[in-house]
Write a protein that holds these residues in place. Sequence first.
Motif, mmCIF file in Angstrom:
data_model
loop_
_atom_site.group_PDB
_atom_site.id
_atom_site.type_symbol
_atom_site.label_atom_id
_atom_site.label_comp_id
_atom_site.label_asym_id
_atom_site.label_seq_id
_atom_site.Cartn_x
_atom_site.Cartn_y
_atom_site.Cartn_z
ATOM 1 N N ALA A 147 0.832 -1.209 0.000
ATOM 2 C CA ALA A 147 0.000 0.000 0.000
ATOM 3 C C ALA A 147 0.866 1.258 0.000
ATOM 4 O O ALA A 147 0.556 2.224 -0.705
ATOM 5 C CB ALA A 147 -0.938 -0.009 1.204
ATOM 6 N N ALA A 148 1.939 1.249 0.772
ATOM 7 C CA ALA A 148 2.817 2.418 0.843
ATOM 8 C C ALA A 148 3.417 2.728 -0.527
ATOM 9 O O ALA A 148 3.580 3.901 -0.888
ATOM 10 C CB ALA A 148 3.928 2.188 1.870
ATOM 11 N N ALA A 149 3.709 1.703 -1.305
ATOM 12 C CA ALA A 149 4.276 1.910 -2.634
ATOM 13 C C ALA A 149 3.274 2.561 -3.586
ATOM 14 O O ALA A 149 3.665 3.117 -4.612
ATOM 15 C CB ALA A 149 4.755 0.577 -3.206
ATOM 16 N N GLN A 150 1.982 2.508 -3.249
ATOM 17 C CA GLN A 150 0.940 3.060 -4.118
ATOM 18 C C GLN A 150 0.431 4.426 -3.686
ATOM 19 O O GLN A 150 -0.360 5.040 -4.408
ATOM 20 C CB GLN A 150 -0.250 2.085 -4.175
ATOM 21 C CG GLN A 150 0.098 0.701 -4.684
ATOM 22 C CD GLN A 150 0.690 0.729 -6.087
ATOM 23 O OE1 GLN A 150 0.211 1.439 -6.951
ATOM 24 N NE2 GLN A 150 1.742 -0.028 -6.305
ATOM 25 N N THR A 151 0.843 4.925 -2.537
ATOM 26 C CA THR A 151 0.261 6.166 -2.013
ATOM 27 C C THR A 151 0.487 7.364 -2.925
ATOM 28 O O THR A 151 -0.345 8.255 -2.986
ATOM 29 C CB THR A 151 0.774 6.493 -0.598
ATOM 30 O OG1 THR A 151 2.202 6.623 -0.644
ATOM 31 C CG2 THR A 151 0.371 5.423 0.394
#
Length: 116
Positions: free
Chosen positions: A98-102
């Motif tokens: 998820a952090a990679a998509q923020t």
Amino acid sequence: MPTLDRHDDVFVLDLGDTENRFHPDWLTAVHSALDEVDIGLPFTVGMSALVQARLVPQTAHEAMTTGRRYGGDDARTAGIVEHAVAEDAVRGAAVELAAAQTGRAGPTLGTIKARM
């Protein structure tokens, strides 16, 4: 008691041990009660199209006609999922993904998803 934790730009909702409706025991009970093939429940046209678009024909055929359930590693091998991790690593892996998509969040991504 549910908690909402923040990991940088990622929020994680933890339903707690007693509220997790996706506990492996619950999933096993649901899967045994809802085997589409055994109870005579055909796939909707949309669900059938989704399964067939996502999976190679052999895997789609097996999954749809036998009711086979795929565990994590088998699902990854069959191309059903992109990632499979051990149960104790799920939260960390999910937060990392998820952090990679923020940086992509916003109206453009929303429009792309709405049109998919």
